[in-house]
Design an enzyme around this catalytic site. Structure first.
Site, mmCIF file in Angstrom:
data_model
loop_
_atom_site.group_PDB
_atom_site.id
_atom_site.type_symbol
_atom_site.label_atom_id
_atom_site.label_comp_id
_atom_site.label_asym_id
_atom_site.label_seq_id
_atom_site.Cartn_x
_atom_site.Cartn_y
_atom_site.Cartn_z
ATOM 1 N N LYS A 63 0.834 -1.210 0.000
ATOM 2 C CA LYS A 63 0.000 0.000 0.000
ATOM 3 C C LYS A 63 0.873 1.266 0.000
ATOM 4 O O LYS A 63 0.443 2.315 -0.475
ATOM 5 C CB LYS A 63 -0.924 0.030 1.220
HETATM 6 C C1 LIG Z 1 -4.136 -4.723 -0.206
HETATM 7 C C2 LIG Z 1 -3.272 -5.945 -0.270
HETATM 8 C C3 LIG Z 1 -3.436 -6.922 -1.288
HETATM 9 C C4 LIG Z 1 -4.535 -6.851 -2.321
HETATM 10 O O1 LIG Z 1 -4.316 -5.847 -3.269
HETATM 11 P P1 LIG Z 1 -5.514 -5.328 -4.192
HETATM 12 O O2 LIG Z 1 -4.962 -4.203 -4.956
HETATM 13 O O3 LIG Z 1 -6.599 -4.890 -3.224
HETATM 14 O O4 LIG Z 1 -5.971 -6.471 -5.035
HETATM 15 C C5 LIG Z 1 -2.560 -8.010 -1.317
HETATM 16 N N1 LIG Z 1 -1.599 -8.146 -0.391
HETATM 17 C C6 LIG Z 1 -1.416 -7.247 0.604
HETATM 18 C C7 LIG Z 1 -0.340 -7.468 1.606
HETATM 19 C C8 LIG Z 1 -2.239 -6.113 0.699
HETATM 20 O O5 LIG Z 1 -2.046 -5.234 1.700
#
Ligand SMILES: *Cc1c(COP(=O)(O)O)cnc(C)c1O
Length: 491
Positions: free
Chosen positions: A110
């Site tokens: 993120k």
């Molecule tokens: C948010 C997240 C995901 C999923 O990503 P998306 O863009 O929502 O599909 C996968 N792994 C981790 C560690 C995340 O924080």
């Protein structure tokens, strides 16, 4: 370049206006009127750093930002907050390639998008002559809250208030948040669950009296939500970057197809890969990896999206999702940008819990392959890479690593696994997979254990928690959340 809603409201938005608005006023998501093509070749990008690639990609989507504005946003985002100048290192482990997206301040992917969002947003406000100070308000079930706090910490003209369910997040996650410094940040524990927090936040966003009260004092609300194009577009960058690095290292020849395997929840990350493919990067299959909540796996097999099923709590909680918001953008494109049909599907999803796409949509999405990993396959994959080469991956990455090996059984194309979190973020599950005897009840002690088995130093994001002073101790009831916002903003 203009942005329009996937649900048909005719108004066109400039990129900066779309960043400010977040969501279209008809409830749809913003999509570019035409997906752009890269105007530099991969060969030209070989040897260039992350920031340069970021500019070449983002300039095509954020067309109303000047070159100076965009390079300034990029420079402020991708700096020493990341623990490597590569920003997103690519490494070969056990014969496979992993793109590590967890080298940012909160050791989860993120950070890749949230690091730049505050700068894109404050710049957008300036460009649109909005003088208000922005108040970011977020409800979090754990991870997004900290990443958003770290991103907005000390950013001029912004404040951020995060609500989390008291007792409903992990001890490490709570500690990460309540030790957040920065005079413009506020963290509040709420006596209630995550749904309570989120419902109240949504209610406050659409409360005209509160908006008016804030606006009379020069403030306005905004959201750091994952469907904002200010979060989606920065994710396109690392797919282009990964392709360039694969060519640079000699792992593939320029022009050869490359697959990506993406651990998927809200479908933002893998959609960014699809946008990169549309820009002309030679990308082959996009392997959409799910955990036991395999709604996307079923969708790509059958064309039917059906959320009428049990919600399963897994060891990869950031992928525990039954409504993948960003899939709406792919559906819209697959319909030849037909907003009317898309809007009818989304309505049906809301009222009946499912929709089914036709054969031309399926054809459009043929390069997506859904594969899922159950809980024992996740554990076995963590153990497999540890035994094979001493590489420790987190549970989300393990879902993708499993799907990647499965896909390779009938597809010999080179591939890259997208690694979305540091194993230090999910220490207990990771140690349990390697050897259950390593698990203890103390999270910080388990971090030291993980260090001794993985030989990867404890990241700063975790080690600082030991002595970090607690600066946020406010706890309130659901009904008191509005007063907490007033007090924080208006004093
Ligand atoms: C948010 C997240 C995901 C999923 O990503 P998306 O863009 O929502 O599909 C996968 N792994 C981790 C560690 C995340 O924080």
């Amino acid at each position: 370049m203009k942005y329009i809603s996937t649900r048909g409201s005719s108004r066109e938005y400039t990129p900066s206006a779309a960043v400010i608005a977040g969501l279209a006023d008809d409830g749809g998501l913003f999509v570019p009127t035409k997906l752009p093509k890269l105007d530099v070749s991969v060969a030209d990008l070989v040897g260039k750093d992350y920031r340069t690639v970021a500019y070449e990609v983002m300039k095509l989507f954020f067309t109303d930002y000047t070159k100076e504005e965009l390079t300034d946003c990029i420079a402020k985002a991708y700096d020493s907050k990341f623990d490597t100048d590569l920003i997103a290192p690519l490494c070969e482990k056990g014969g496979q390639y992993f793109l590590e997206l967890f080298h940012g301040p909160t050791i989860a992917f993120k950070d890749m998008a949230l690091s730049i969002l505050p700068h894109l947003l404050t710049c957008a406000l300036r460009k649109n002559s909005i003088d208000d100070e922005v108040v970011i308000m977020t409800a979090t079930s754990g991870d997004t809250g900290k990443a958003a706090l770290a991103a907005f910490d000390s950013v001029p003209n912004t404040r951020i208030i995060v609500f989390y369910p008291k007792g409903g997040v992990s001890p490490i996650q709570e500690r990460q948040m309540v030790t957040q410094k920065g005079a413009n940040t506020k963290v509040v524990g709420v006596c209630g669950n995550f749904d309570d927090c989120q419902s109240k936040v949504k209610e406050m966003f659409s409360d005209p009296h509160l908006a008016e009260e804030l606006s009379s004092k020069g403030f306005r609300f905004s959201s750091a939500n994952s469907i904002n194009i200010g979060r989606l577009i920065p994710q396109v960058v690392y797919y282009v970057y990964a392709y360039v690095r694969m060519v640079e290292s000699g792992a593939i020849e320029n022009g050869t197809k490359l697959n990506f395997t993406v651990p998927t929840g809200n479908f933002g990350n893998i959609l960014a890969a699809f946008y990169a493919k549309n820009m002309g990067v030679p990308i082959g299959r996009l392997v959409c990896a799910s955990n036991d909540n395999k709604v996307l796996y079923d969708f790509f097999r059958t064309g039917k999206y059906d959320r009428r099923r049990e919600f399963i709590l897994t060891t990869s909680p950031s992928m525990d999702i039954l409504i993948s918001s960003n899939l709406e953008r792919l559906i819209y494109h697959s319909l030849g940008d037909d907003a009317t049909v898309n809007a009818s599907y989304m309505k049906q999803l809301l009222t009946e819990g499912y929709y089914e796409v036709g054969s031309s949509s399926k054809e459009y999405m043929k390069d997506f392959v859904g594969i899922f990993a159950n809980e024992s396959q996740v554990k076995e994959t963590i153990k497999y890479y540890y035994d094979l080469c001493g590489y420790v991956i987190d549970t989300h990455t393990a879902v993708a690593a499993y799907a990647n090996l499965e896909n390779l059984k009938n597809d010999s194309t080179r591939s890259v696994v997208i690694s979305t979190a540091s194993p230090y973020k999910f220490t207990k599950y990771v140690l349990d997979a390697i050897d259950p005897k390593l698990v203890s009840s103390d999270d910080l002690q388990m971090a030291d254990t993980l260090c001794s088995v993985s030989h990867v130093p404890v990241p700063k994001a975790v080690s600082v928690l030991k002595d970090a002073p607690i600066v946020h101790d406010k706890v309130c009831s659901i009904d008191e959340m509005k007063d907490a916002v007033r007090e924080f903003v208006l004093g």
